[in-house]
Design a protein around this motif. Structure first.
Motif, PDB file in Angstrom:
ATOM      1  N   HIS A   6       1.480   8.720  -6.154  1.00 14.34           N
ATOM      2  CA  HIS A   6       1.315   7.649  -5.590  1.00 14.34           C
ATOM      3  C   HIS A   6       0.040   6.805  -5.877  1.00 14.34           C
ATOM      4  N   GLY A   8      -2.580   4.256  -4.408  1.00 19.22           N
ATOM      5  CA  GLY A   8      -3.492   3.871  -2.881  1.00 19.22           C
ATOM      6  C   GLY A   8      -4.167   2.568  -3.101  1.00 19.22           C
ATOM      7  N   GLU A  18       1.225   4.117   9.932  1.00 15.90           N
ATOM      8  CA  GLU A  18      -0.012   4.650   9.560  1.00 15.90           C
ATOM      9  C   GLU A  18      -0.552   5.912  10.280  1.00 15.90           C
ATOM     10  N   VAL A  28      -3.801   5.891   7.204  1.00 15.76           N
ATOM     11  CA  VAL A  28      -3.176   5.845   5.883  1.00 15.76           C
ATOM     12  C   VAL A  28      -1.574   6.033   6.081  1.00 15.76           C
ATOM     13  N   PRO A  31       3.193   7.407   1.277  1.00 14.15           N
ATOM     14  CA  PRO A  31       3.857   6.911   0.085  1.00 14.15           C
ATOM     15  C   PRO A  31       5.432   7.214  -0.010  1.00 14.15           C
ATOM     16  N   GLU A  39       0.579   3.842  -0.960  1.00 12.87           N
ATOM     17  CA  GLU A  39      -0.100   4.366  -0.046  1.00 12.87           C
ATOM     18  C   GLU A  39      -1.209   3.378   0.630  1.00 12.87           C
ATOM     19  N   TYR A  40      -1.285   2.939   1.727  1.00 15.71           N
ATOM     20  CA  TYR A  40      -2.057   1.991   2.227  1.00 15.71           C
ATOM     21  C   TYR A  40      -3.270   2.735   2.969  1.00 15.71           C
ATOM     22  N   LEU A  41      -4.514   2.311   2.698  1.00 15.24           N
ATOM     23  CA  LEU A  41      -5.469   2.925   3.346  1.00 15.24           C
ATOM     24  C   LEU A  41      -6.667   1.976   4.095  1.00 15.24           C
ATOM     25  N   PRO A  57      -8.487   0.323  -5.732  1.00 13.59           N
ATOM     26  CA  PRO A  57      -7.204   1.047  -5.606  1.00 13.59           C
ATOM     27  C   PRO A  57      -7.434   2.268  -6.544  1.00 13.59           C
ATOM     28  N   HIS A  58      -6.580   3.330  -6.034  1.00 10.36           N
ATOM     29  CA  HIS A  58      -6.430   4.531  -6.895  1.00 10.36           C
ATOM     30  C   HIS A  58      -5.342   5.083  -7.043  1.00 10.36           C
ATOM     31  N   GLY A  60      -2.899   8.551  -7.566  1.00  9.90           N
ATOM     32  CA  GLY A  60      -3.085   9.904  -6.818  1.00  9.90           C
ATOM     33  C   GLY A  60      -1.962  10.831  -7.658  1.00  9.90           C
ATOM     34  N   GLU A  99      -6.988  10.264  -7.544  1.00 10.22           N
ATOM     35  CA  GLU A  99      -7.045  11.181  -6.559  1.00 10.22           C
ATOM     36  C   GLU A  99      -6.363  12.559  -7.079  1.00 10.22           C
TER      37      GLU A  99
END
Length: 112
Positions: A6, A8, A18, A28, A31, A39-41, A57-58, A60, A99
């Motif tokens: 995903h 993030g 979430e 979270v 995703p 994926e929203y955090l 952003p990241h 995963g 991640e």
């Protein structure tokens, strides 16, 4: 093995579906339910997560061996378990946040 899982994205806006991860004080989304695997955090103000993991952003990836995946990396968040049988860690490489995730079953993910 590193398999894309995903992307993030941090947000300040509540998202449909979430769920709350108490250890990190973050909301979270799943995703797997997003057409582009996003994926929203949404971090609580007093979340212990700081710095690039919270601000950037990241990407995963599912990995087979967490220790091997972290070898030689600049670790931002050491491996932790947001739910039974599911472990995540965050690293910074070339200015980007990644991640790494291991889990016994996808049903162990926090949004289940």
């Amino acid at each position: 093995m590193r398999e894309f899982h995903h992307i993030g994205l941090p947000t300040d806006t509540s998202q449909p579906g979430e769920v709350y991860v108490e250890d990190t004080k973050v909301w979270v989304t799943d995703p797997r339910k997003h057409p582009y695997k996003v994926e929203y955090l949404r971090f609580e103000k007093d979340s212990p997560v700081k710095g690039p993991v919270r601000d950037l952003p990241h990407i995963g990836f599912r990995v087979d061996d967490m220790a091997e995946a972290l070898r030689g990396e600049h670790v931002l968040l050491e491996p932790f378990s947001p739910s039974p049988g599911f472990f995540v860690a965050f690293v910074l490489r070339d200015g980007a946040v990644f991640e790494f995730m291991t889990f016994e079953h996808e049903s162990n993910l926090p949004w289940k």
